[in-house]
Design a protein around this motif. Structure first.
Motif, PDB file in Angstrom:
ATOM      1  N   ASN A 194      40.436  26.227  11.363  1.00 10.03           N
ATOM      2  CA  ASN A 194      41.653  25.429  11.577  1.00 10.03           C
ATOM      3  C   ASN A 194      42.663  26.237  12.385  1.00 10.03           C
ATOM      4  O   ASN A 194      42.379  26.690  13.472  1.00 10.03           O
ATOM      5  CB  ASN A 194      42.223  24.970  10.227  1.00 10.03           C
ATOM      6  CG  ASN A 194      41.264  24.077   9.470  1.00 10.03           C
ATOM      7  OD1 ASN A 194      40.540  23.292  10.089  1.00 10.03           O
ATOM      8  ND2 ASN A 194      41.254  24.188   8.152  1.00 10.03           N
ATOM      9  N   SER A 195      43.852  26.475  11.848  1.00 13.42           N
ATOM     10  CA  SER A 195      44.876  27.221  12.585  1.00 13.42           C
ATOM     11  C   SER A 195      44.866  28.707  12.270  1.00 13.42           C
ATOM     12  O   SER A 195      45.647  29.473  12.815  1.00 13.42           O
ATOM     13  CB  SER A 195      46.265  26.655  12.277  1.00 13.42           C
ATOM     14  OG  SER A 195      46.547  26.774  10.898  1.00 13.42           O
ATOM     15  N   GLN A 226      45.319  36.332  10.683  1.00 11.86           N
ATOM     16  CA  GLN A 226      46.355  35.630  11.435  1.00 11.86           C
ATOM     17  C   GLN A 226      46.594  34.281  10.749  1.00 11.86           C
ATOM     18  O   GLN A 226      45.846  33.330  10.953  1.00 11.86           O
ATOM     19  CB  GLN A 226      45.931  35.436  12.887  1.00 11.86           C
ATOM     20  CG  GLN A 226      45.694  36.725  13.650  1.00 11.86           C
ATOM     21  CD  GLN A 226      45.227  36.481  15.074  1.00 11.86           C
ATOM     22  OE1 GLN A 226      45.380  35.393  15.618  1.00 11.86           O
ATOM     23  NE2 GLN A 226      44.644  37.508  15.692  1.00 11.86           N
ATOM     24  N   PHE A 227      47.623  34.220   9.924  1.00  9.13           N
ATOM     25  CA  PHE A 227      47.907  33.003   9.178  1.00  9.13           C
ATOM     26  C   PHE A 227      48.472  31.907  10.079  1.00  9.13           C
ATOM     27  O   PHE A 227      48.242  30.721   9.849  1.00  9.13           O
ATOM     28  CB  PHE A 227      48.871  33.307   8.039  1.00  9.13           C
ATOM     29  CG  PHE A 227      48.286  34.222   7.009  1.00  9.13           C
ATOM     30  CD1 PHE A 227      47.486  33.721   5.989  1.00  9.13           C
ATOM     31  CD2 PHE A 227      48.495  35.593   7.066  1.00  9.13           C
ATOM     32  CE1 PHE A 227      46.933  34.564   5.031  1.00  9.13           C
ATOM     33  CE2 PHE A 227      47.942  36.439   6.119  1.00  9.13           C
ATOM     34  CZ  PHE A 227      47.151  35.925   5.102  1.00  9.13           C
TER      35      PHE A 227
END
Length: 403
Positions: free
Chosen positions: A324-325, A362-363
């Motif tokens: 996802n992101s 990397q959130f």
């Protein structure tokens, strides 16, 4: 009565005449040519961005005497705790079609939260596409992929000793010439903006002259250093990008000596050269660099500084996972160095063998977290401590905010 009527009639006539006058003025404006659009002033073209890194190195630390001042001053010793490694603000912009400005101060220099200039340079384009550029000012010296790679993008928390020992803070004041075709400049930019951990645009070919005593420092011997680099990012039909480079520099350096040192020379000729090989993580990646050369190094047996051979480098493997992101990048790195560090007192003698295992989380685009476990064997000797070898391990954490 007649006077009032006459006054009203005059007033009415004036209103009608005024209306016709405004109509005629508006009609003339319709037939006028529009005014040319005013270009933005140079200061309206400047962008502001930056990042901050907060670290904690005190977890599972097995040897407090194991440290690396060049890497991170909160590692080892009597210090520790939470530590701002970097707080960078970057002002940049194409202030003229052929003039690019870049100024980067750091608000956490030296671990004391002092403000210091890291970069302050201007690129002067020699052609309409700026494929040929001359860079003047203080900037990174084109020597080593990891040296030029921004700490905002690099996976390991610190640069490897093998090539970072060549240039304190990776920067110098001088004049540099860069050339890269337009399409390759776009590729360099993509390798950074896409998250593939590129090193930035330092040209396919770079050549420069610089002071040689380090950034924010005056030259001490009136001799310039010379550096050259050749690199090319090849794009395969599959979309995989592979980059190969070769770089080298030579010059003279004035060493800072302690009062305990036996009489010896202070100025040393140094030379370094080496290759770089990078497979960008799509999703598996590899980085490898090495360099050889000569330079000043402390000799504990004679208590003097000698001209000595040096060599060192690293190999790093990583794997990029996207969900996802979020982005998840596990990595391992082994690096080695044998030689002196000219910018440390007495050109401190170093022997480094270090293995690192880490993960970058990397959130989102604005927040990252790195967890890294370091196993290290370091020898660092000078006249103040001529017998000093330390081994140990520690868990290191870094939170990074991008803005």
């Amino acid at each position: 009565m007649r006077i009032r009527f006459a006054a009203a009639l005059v007033t009415f006539a004036l209103v009608i005449l005024s209306s016709f006058a405004r109509g005629a003025q508006n009609d003339s404006l319709l037939h006028e040519k529009p005014e040319p659009k005013v270009q933005n002033a140079w200061y309206e073209k400047i962008q502001l961005r930056g990042y901050a890194q907060l670290r904690y190195n005190g977890l599972i630390e097995t040897n407090p005497d194991l440290k690396c001042d060049q890497c991170d001053r909160s590692w080892g010793g009597d210090g520790g705790g939470f530590f701002f490694r970097r707080i960078r603000m970057i002002f940049s912009g194409q202030i003229h079609p052929r003039v690019f400005m870049y100024i980067q101060p750091d608000f956490a220099s030296g671990g004391s939260n002092l403000v210091q200039i890291r970069d302050a340079y201007f690129d002067l384009g020699l052609d309409a596409d700026n494929e040929f550029r001359v860079r003047i000012g203080q900037s990174k010296v084109p020597f080593g992929f990891e040296n030029m790679q921004s700490s905002q993008n690099r996976l390991p928390l610190d640069r490897h000793d093998g090539m970072n020992s060549a240039l304190p803070n990776e920067r110098e004041t001088g004049v540099f010439f860069y050339y890269a075709p337009k399409e390759i400049r776009k590729r360099f930019s993509y390798l950074v903006s896409s998250g593939l951990k590129g090193s930035g645009d330092y040209g396919v070919f770079g050549l420069g002259v610089y002071n040689g005593q380090g950034p924010n420092a005056l030259d001490r011997n009136k001799n310039v250093n010379v550096v050259a680099r050749l690199t090319y990012p090849f794009e395969l039909p599959s979309g995989q990008i592979i980059e190969g480079s070769f770089q080298g520099y030579t010059g003279k350096y004035m060493v800072n000596k302690s009062s305990k040192l036996s009489p010896s020379q202070s100025e040393f000729q140094e030379l370094r050269y080496g290759p770089t090989f990078v497979i960008y993580p799509q999703p598996f990646g590899i980085q490898a660099e090495y360099n050889w050369g000569r330079g000043p190094e402390y000799d504990p047996q004679t208590n003097t500084i000698l001209d000595a051979p040096l060599d060192g480098g690293y190999v790093l493997a990583n794997y990029m996972v996207k969900t996802n992101s979020k982005v998840f990048i596990p990595f391992v790195r082994y690096h080695y160095y044998k030689g002196g560090k000219k910018f440390e007192i007495d050109a401190t003698r170093h022997r480094v063998k270090e293995f690192e295992l880490g993960v970058e989380w990397q959130f989102n685009r604005n927040f990252e977290l790195v967890t890294m476990y370091t196993i290290s064997d370091r020898t660092f000797e000078n006249s103040a401590d001529p017998t000093n070898r330390q081994k140990g391990s520690l868990l290191r954490l870094q939170a990074q905010v991008n803005f």
